[in-house]
Scaffold this motif. Structure first.
Motif, PDB file in Angstrom:
ATOM      1  N   SER A  14       0.841  -1.203   0.000  1.00 52.58           N
ATOM      2  CA  SER A  14       0.000   0.000   0.000  1.00 52.58           C
ATOM      3  C   SER A  14       0.873   1.249   0.000  1.00 52.58           C
ATOM      4  O   SER A  14       0.541   2.255  -0.643  1.00 52.58           O
ATOM      5  CB  SER A  14      -0.916   0.019   1.233  1.00 52.58           C
ATOM      6  N   ASP A  31      -5.886  -1.428  -4.607  1.00 56.37           N
ATOM      7  CA  ASP A  31      -5.296  -1.999  -3.390  1.00 56.37           C
ATOM      8  C   ASP A  31      -6.215  -3.075  -2.810  1.00 56.37           C
ATOM      9  O   ASP A  31      -7.153  -2.755  -2.081  1.00 56.37           O
ATOM     10  CB  ASP A  31      -5.063  -0.883  -2.363  1.00 56.37           C
ATOM     11  N   GLU A  32      -5.954  -4.302  -3.160  1.00 57.10           N
ATOM     12  CA  GLU A  32      -6.755  -5.453  -2.693  1.00 57.10           C
ATOM     13  C   GLU A  32      -8.256  -5.180  -2.813  1.00 57.10           C
ATOM     14  O   GLU A  32      -9.007  -5.347  -1.849  1.00 57.10           O
ATOM     15  CB  GLU A  32      -6.431  -5.758  -1.231  1.00 57.10           C
TER      16      GLU A  32
HETATM   17 MG   LIG Z   1      -1.987  -2.821   2.236  1.00 58.41          MG
END
Ligand SMILES: [Mg+2]
Ligand SMILES: Nc1ncnc2c1ncn2[C@@H]1O[C@H](COP(=O)(O)OP(=O)(O)OP(=O)(O)O)[C@@H](O)[C@H]1O
Length: 271
Positions: free
Chosen positions: A59, A172-173
């Protein structure tokens, strides 16, 4: 150092870079060395996944690329069009949580980046409707977030990232909290969007299977401070579709990526 690269030479040819990180490190104020030194080059139009253990700086890397944070050392270069000098322009960010405004309709949620950018309501309307249509939510523009499923909320979040027509999409995911069937469906929708819109995608995931299914390249990171452990190219018949998930080539790639990832987890307890 964050640079905007608008030189014609860097824009030329099919191998032009969208993002380049050189010797990038990031240490937070509390002394945590989160990242690096990291070297990563992503070509325009490429779909790259970042895979690595929790806390390895994935991240952080996305935030540095988006210009939301500055590196402690090294260079982050992001290719942008002229006139898009401000950090964050030309980049769409999809966070792990949909982070929608609960009091606002789907249309108003997706309009937010345009509103912040000073785009007039009438012009914004057409762009918001196009973004919603591109993620299959044309009929839900007037709904509120509480009326949507988890997958639909994620689609809204994706539409909000697409509405400014960014060249680069950082994710991000985004599908981590979804059930498997919804996740597979969104994987296919994302691939279709990527093929149609030709954006550069940098996609963070914990899932080996998801990274292999989606990406042209899987970049495996070490444990913190995250560096590149392996950089694997995934080659298959394009456009890839569900058949790929059950193919021998897919299993092979998943095995290779898992093997590359294993050292990053060594010494980490799963309990
Ligand atoms: Mg992360
Ligand atoms: N704002 C911050 N201040 C201090 N430390 C931070 C901050 N943000 C992240 N960190 C630390 O930096 C390291 C990397 O964090 P980051 O969120 O980039 O990891 P990640 O790879 O995305 O992890 P995950 O897979 O769990 O999301 C972690 O040790 C985290 O605690």
């Amino acid at each position: 150092m964050i640079e905007t690269n608008t030189s014609p030479a860097a824009d030329a040819g099919p191998t032009a870079l969208a993002v380049s990180l050189r010797g990038v490190t990031k240490a937070y104020d509390n002394g945590v060395e989160a990242l690096g030194p990291l070297d990563l080059a992503v070509r325009k139009g490429e779909f790259v996944s970042l895979l690595g253990p929790s806390g390895c700086g994935k991240s952080t890397a996305l935030r540095l690329i988006a210009g939301l944070a500055a590196p402690s050392s090294g260079t982050v270069r992001v290719a942008r069009h002229e006139g898009e000098a401000q950090p964050g322009h030309g980049i769409g960010f999809v966070f792990q949580e949909p982070t929608l405004m609960p009091w606002a309709s789907v249309r108003e949620n997706v309009r937010l980046p345009l509103k912040l950018g000073g785009v007039a309501r009438a012009e914004a309307r057409a762009r918001v409707d196009a973004a919603l249509a591109s993620v299959g939510l044309a009929d839900f523009a007037d709904a509120f977030p509480r009326e949507l499923s988890g997958g639909m909320k994620m689609r809204v979040s994706l539409a909000r990232a697409l509405v400014t027509d960014p060249d680069i999409l950082l994710m991000d995911e985004p599908f981590a909290a979804l059930d498997e069937i919804t996740r597979f469906r969104l994987n296919n929708d994302l691939l279709a969007l990527w093929r149609n819109l030709r954006k550069t995608v940098i996609f963070v995931t914990h899932s080996v299977f998801e990274s292999v299914y989606l990406s042209q390249r899987v970049v495996v990171m070490t444990a913190r401070p995250g560096r590149i452990q392996a950089d694997l190219r995934i080659e298959t018949v394009e456009p890839r579709a569900e058949e790929f998930r059950t193919s021998a080539a897919y299993s092979d790639y998943c095995r290779k990526v898992s093997a590359a990832l294993a050292p990053s987890y060594s010494g980490q307890s799963l309990l």
